[in-house]
Every structure is written in structure tokens, then in C-alpha cells.
Design a protein around this motif. Structure first.
Motif, PDB file in Angstrom:
ATOM      1  N   GLU A   1       0.826  -1.208   0.000  1.00  0.00           N
ATOM      2  CA  GLU A   1       0.000   0.000   0.000  1.00  0.00           C
ATOM      3  C   GLU A   1       0.862   1.261   0.000  1.00  0.00           C
ATOM      4  O   GLU A   1       0.575   2.221  -0.720  1.00  0.00           O
ATOM      5  CB  GLU A   1      -0.920  -0.014   1.222  1.00  0.00           C
ATOM      6  CG  GLU A   1      -2.014  -1.076   1.123  1.00  0.00           C
ATOM      7  CD  GLU A   1      -2.555  -1.512   2.478  1.00  0.00           C
ATOM      8  OE1 GLU A   1      -3.401  -2.421   2.496  1.00  0.00           O
ATOM      9  OE2 GLU A   1      -2.139  -0.940   3.508  1.00  0.00           O
ATOM     10  N   ILE A   2       1.933   1.251   0.774  1.00  0.00           N
ATOM     11  CA  ILE A   2       2.822   2.413   0.835  1.00  0.00           C
ATOM     12  C   ILE A   2       3.507   2.637  -0.511  1.00  0.00           C
ATOM     13  O   ILE A   2       3.584   3.762  -1.006  1.00  0.00           O
ATOM     14  CB  ILE A   2       3.876   2.226   1.948  1.00  0.00           C
ATOM     15  CG1 ILE A   2       3.215   2.348   3.324  1.00  0.00           C
ATOM     16  CG2 ILE A   2       4.998   3.249   1.813  1.00  0.00           C
ATOM     17  CD1 ILE A   2       4.111   1.941   4.470  1.00  0.00           C
ATOM     18  N   SER A   3       3.978   1.546  -1.109  1.00  0.00           N
ATOM     19  CA  SER A   3       4.700   1.691  -2.374  1.00  0.00           C
ATOM     20  C   SER A   3       3.758   2.021  -3.526  1.00  0.00           C
ATOM     21  O   SER A   3       4.099   2.823  -4.409  1.00  0.00           O
ATOM     22  CB  SER A   3       5.494   0.422  -2.683  1.00  0.00           C
ATOM     23  OG  SER A   3       4.642  -0.709  -2.741  1.00  0.00           O
ATOM     24  N   ALA A   4       2.556   1.438  -3.532  1.00  0.00           N
ATOM     25  CA  ALA A   4       1.636   1.656  -4.653  1.00  0.00           C
ATOM     26  C   ALA A   4       1.015   3.049  -4.614  1.00  0.00           C
ATOM     27  O   ALA A   4       1.048   3.786  -5.602  1.00  0.00           O
ATOM     28  CB  ALA A   4       0.535   0.594  -4.638  1.00  0.00           C
ATOM     29  N   LEU A   5       0.449   3.418  -3.467  1.00  0.00           N
ATOM     30  CA  LEU A   5      -0.292   4.675  -3.404  1.00  0.00           C
ATOM     31  C   LEU A   5       0.625   5.882  -3.306  1.00  0.00           C
ATOM     32  O   LEU A   5       0.402   6.904  -3.954  1.00  0.00           O
ATOM     33  CB  LEU A   5      -1.249   4.647  -2.209  1.00  0.00           C
ATOM     34  CG  LEU A   5      -2.205   5.842  -2.087  1.00  0.00           C
ATOM     35  CD1 LEU A   5      -3.087   5.957  -3.327  1.00  0.00           C
ATOM     36  CD2 LEU A   5      -3.081   5.704  -0.844  1.00  0.00           C
TER      37      LEU A   5
END
Length: 479
Positions: free
Chosen positions: A78-82
Motif C-alpha cells: 500500500e505504501i509503495s503503490a499509493l
């Protein structure tokens, strides 16, 4: 008895936008700051090794030590994607500019302005199959810019500050292809919202396409409106919007016109998907191959001055007058230094130091900012009352709400200088949020490390505790 009127997007125009929703939404500022500070100095590593290192970081956050690996993997994704914290090149990963900038500056409002500036539908923040669905639906939508324009148009129509709810934004714009595909003007959306309010219209949210076969139910209103609500909340964290009331009405932050105008006048668009809008068949592999380019695109924006915190006009005038007052008293030097303003936190601490020594010393002319290019290992030179100098490194964290931030980065030069100067070296950890401005003062960090009061990792990330120093309220000029 009057019949209750309801509003529903016609089926032929309904299309549900969505994005990754972090499981740590309620702690998003704290988590992002923690992760950025931890990974910003990580080297380029093969994907598995990098992910393993990042997992160790996430396991170290608050109560995550008891979390399952699956939970931590989800956090990392989630941190890397968003938020585009990670960039990829040929199977190797490294911290992105977004992570490094947040780690270095620790200005969370600046971070969210960059995030919103590039955020769009479609984008590489969602899975390839969902990107394809958005392309096939014809979606091309920049939510931040649209919302700002919507609120401006509403204010023009009403003659007073205009606010919206996540429900109104979802029903009148976010899930309506007439807006996200056909570019319906924000003024028309504002008129629709006002008309619905005038007639006490209720919004229909149980769309057939949202039926969940697994649970045999429709999603709750909160689930339906959460995607538009996320963007509104991120705009609050960017200081572009404020909110009020239990139902969360969102309205423009009129004190941040410079950043608002920048968003509206500098429209950027990731155009790598554009060629697929006319294609008959789109493969997930084609779209997946663009992810690396997407994260490079998001990380390509930097040095946007209006996103960084600034002193407001009154603060700037007051601090300038304060420093001029002290310099006018000096016999040895009457010229005010030209580099008074620049870094937001440093300027506030500079004024704090003038006020701290007020009427107790005639040596205020020695209180100065040190030009960065000199590389001396501290930001400010100040004074002690008893004819000594105080060398201050300023670490500023700016967030919307009060967060438990007790970590910051030092450079090798700053640590070497701390070793050399000993008790004359201070770190001022300035925290700025809605509750106020406070400084945690650490004297002689090297000694505090030796005493076990602060921890320092191999990348010189410092973690301090309440025994490392003391909290002080930032001294400010009374308005």
C-alpha cells in the motif's frame, strides 16, 4: 406529507472510481514519516532483499511487532503503490524522491501536496486490470484540481464559502462519467449540489453494480463514499482544505491561496495510457509494463517552492521587526543579515533564540543563520547568556495533527560536528501542528547516545526518548 426525493446517477453514467486504501489511514501521517525516515538511505537492492529490509522497518512501527507477515506485506504494498515511496529499475528497488524528500524535510503538508499534484485516474497506484477498466470507461480525471475548482465555483454561486461532503462529491461527480469522462464543468456540479440541498434530496447509494455476492449485501454508505473521502482528507493534510462539523463538510483553506492557485494553474498528466483509449484489446502485461514509468513520473516532481511551508505575512513582518530591533541596539554591527528568511523551521527557531536571550545579553548580533553551502554541520549560531556560543541543528516536523514523531536523520557531517562541539551542540526538534509549536531540545547528542538516551542506526537515523532532553514551547511574538 411531502414525498422524499432521491438522487441517483443514471446507470449508463455510473462508474465507480477507486484506489488503494491504506490500512493505516488513521495513522497515515505518522506511518509515512516513520517509513520515509527509515528507508530514505537504503541502497539499491534486488526486489526481494529490499522488501525484506522494508518489512523489518514496518515490523518496528508501534505495535506491528506482533503482526503477521501478510499484514506487513500489505502495508508495504500500500505504501509503495499509493504513495510512490519506491522506484524500480530492472528488478532492483530503491527509495523514491517522495520518500527522501519527506525524510529530509519532514513537512507532511508538503508531501501531500506533491502526492495530490500527480494523482490521477487512471494511474499506476491500482492493479493493471483496474487501470484497463478505467481506460475502457474513458475515465481521465484529476480529483484534486477538480475539487478545488468545484469549491471555487460554489463560492461564486453562493457569495460565501462553499463546502461539500464526501457523499455529495461521490454522487455528483466522483462516480459519474459525465464528470470523470466527459469533463462536466465544476460549476454545473456545484449547481447540482445546491439544487439537491434546496430540495432536501437524499442520495441513493445501493447501486446494483456494488452488490457483494460473498456477503450477499450492498456496501455501507461509508464504504461507498470512502474513496472521495480519502482524497478530501488528503487535501486537508495538504492544508488545501479545512473541514468542519460531524458530517465533515470540506471547504477551501483560504489562507493557502498560493498552493491552491499552483494546483489549478499547473495541470500535469501521465500520458502513457493515452494510446490505449482507442485500442480494441488491452493486455494486463502491457499496462503492467508501465508501472515502473508511473512511479518514475510521480517521483519526477521536486523543488516546487509553493508546496513548502512559509511564514505568513504577519509572522514574517514580526520576525523581521524583532531582528531589526536587536540589530539597531548593536554598536559593533547594525546591518541585518540578508538570509533571515528561507527555511520555515529555522526562521521560527531564529526568532525563538532572539526571544530566549531577550534583555539578558547584548550579543544578539551573533545569532545568525549559517548558509547551507558552508557545510558546518549546524543551521544556526546562537549564544548562551554566559558568553558562550550555542550551535543549533534544527529538525522540523510539520503535520496536521499531533503525531508521536521522535525520529530524525543526521548527516555524517552533522554527527562529526556534534562530536567536535560537545556540550555546545544542540538539536532542536521543532514540532508544528494544530495544537501548537513546541521544541524538544537535545544538548550534546553524542553524550546522550553514550548514556543510552538516544538510539542511532547505521544510516544515522536518531530515535530519542523523553530522557534525551526537554520540551519547551516555541517562543513567538505575540500578535
Amino acid at each position: 406529507m411531502n414525498e422524499v426525493r432521491t438522487y441517483k446517477i443514471p446507470d449508463e453514467y455510473f462508474f465507480r472510481l477507486h484506489h488503494v486504501r491504506p490500512r493505516f489511514k488513521n495513522d497515515v501521517e505518522e506511518v509515512l514519516l516513520y517509513v520515509a525516515t527509515s528507508i530514505s538511505e537504503m541502497t539499491v537492492l534486488p526486489e526481494k532483499e529490499f522488501n525484506d529490509e522494508l518489512n523489518k522497518v514496518l515490523f518496528g512501527f508501534n505495535k506491528n511487532s506482533t503482526s503477521t507477515k501478510k499484514t506487513i506485506d500489505n502495508w508495504r504494498t500500500e505504501i509503495s503503490a499509493l504513495f510512490a515511496f519506491i522506484q524500480e529499475t530492472e528488478g532492483h528497488l530503491q527509495p523514491g524522491i517522495t520518500a527522501k524528500r519527506l525524510a529530509n524535510n519532514q513537512y507532511l503538508d508538503e508531501f501531500f501536496n506533491y502526492f495530490l499534484f500527480s494523482f490521477q485516474y487512471p494511474g499506476g497506484h491500482i492493479k493493471s486490470q483496474n487501470v484497463i477498466k478505467q481506460i475502457e470507461a474513458g475515465v481521465r480525471f484529476k480529483p484534486c484540481q477538480f475539487i478545488l475548482q468545484l469549491l471555487i465555483e460554489g463560492e461564486k454561486l453562493t457569495g460565501k464559502p462553499f463546502s461539500i461532503t464526501a457523499e455529495e462529491l461521490t454522487q455528483c461527480a466522483y462516480f459519474d462519467l459525465r464528470v470523470t469522462r466527459d469533463n462536466r464543468h465544476p460549476k454545473l456540479v456545484a449547481e447540482l449540489i445546491l439544487e439537491n440541498r434546496a430540495h432536501n434530496v437524499e442520495y441513493e447509494h445501493k447501486y446494483q453494480s456494488l452488490w457483494n455476492e460473498k456477503t450477499q449485501s450492498f456496501p455501507s454508505k461509508g464504504d461507498v463514499y470512502r474513496y472521495a473521502g480519502d482524497i478530501l482528507d488528503y487535501m486537508v493534510l495538504a492544508n488545501l482544505l479545512n473541514h468542519k462539523g460531524t458530517g465533515y463538510y470540506y471547504y477551501l483553506n483560504s489562507e493557502n491561496k498560493e498552493a491552491i492557485n499552483f494546483h489549478l494553474s499547473h495541470l500535469v498528466w501521465f500520458n502513457e495510457y493515452d494510446k490505449y483509449y482507442e485500442a480494441e484489446n488491452i493486455s494486463t502485461s502491457e499496462i503492467g509494463a508501465l508501472e515502473e514509468i508511473w512511479f518514475d513520473y510521480v517521483n519526477s516532481f521536486d523543488n516546487i517552492e509553493v508546496f513548502a511551508p512559509h511564514l505568513d505575512e504577519r509572522e514574517a513582518e514580526n520576525i523581521s521587526a524583532l531582528i531589526q530591533e536587536y540589530y539597531s541596539r548593536m554598536k559593533v554591527e547594525k546591518k541585518v543579515p540578508t538570509k533571515i528568511f528561507g527555511d520555515y523551521g529555522e526562521t521560527l527557531v531564529l526568532a525563538h533564540e532572539y526571544l530566549r536571550t531577550k534583555d539578558k545579553s547584548n550579543r544578539q548580533h551573533l545569532i545568525n543563520k549559517i548558509p547551507t553551502q558552508l557545510g558546518v554541520g549546524y543551521d544556526l549560531q546562537s549564544i548562551e547568556i554566559e558568553k558562550k556560543k550555542r550551535y543549533i541543528e534544527v529538525k522540523t516536523t510539520k503535520s496536521r495533527k499531533a503525531i508521536n514523531s521522535n525520529r530524525f536523520k543526521l548527516t555524517p557531517n552533522e554527527w562529526d560536528t556534534a562530536e567536535t562541539l560537545g556540550d555546545n551542540y544542540f538539536i532542536y526538534c521543532l514540532t508544528i501542528n494544530e495544537q501548537g509549536k513546541n521544541i524538544f531540545i537535545i544538548q550534546n547528542p553524542v553524550k546522550q547516545h553514550e548514556l543510552g538516551n538516544i538510539k542511532i542506526d547505521k544510516n544515522l537515523v536518531v530515535e530519542f526518548s523523553k530522557t534525551s532532553g526537554q520540551w519547551n514551547k516555541l517562543l513567538e511574538i505575540a500578535h
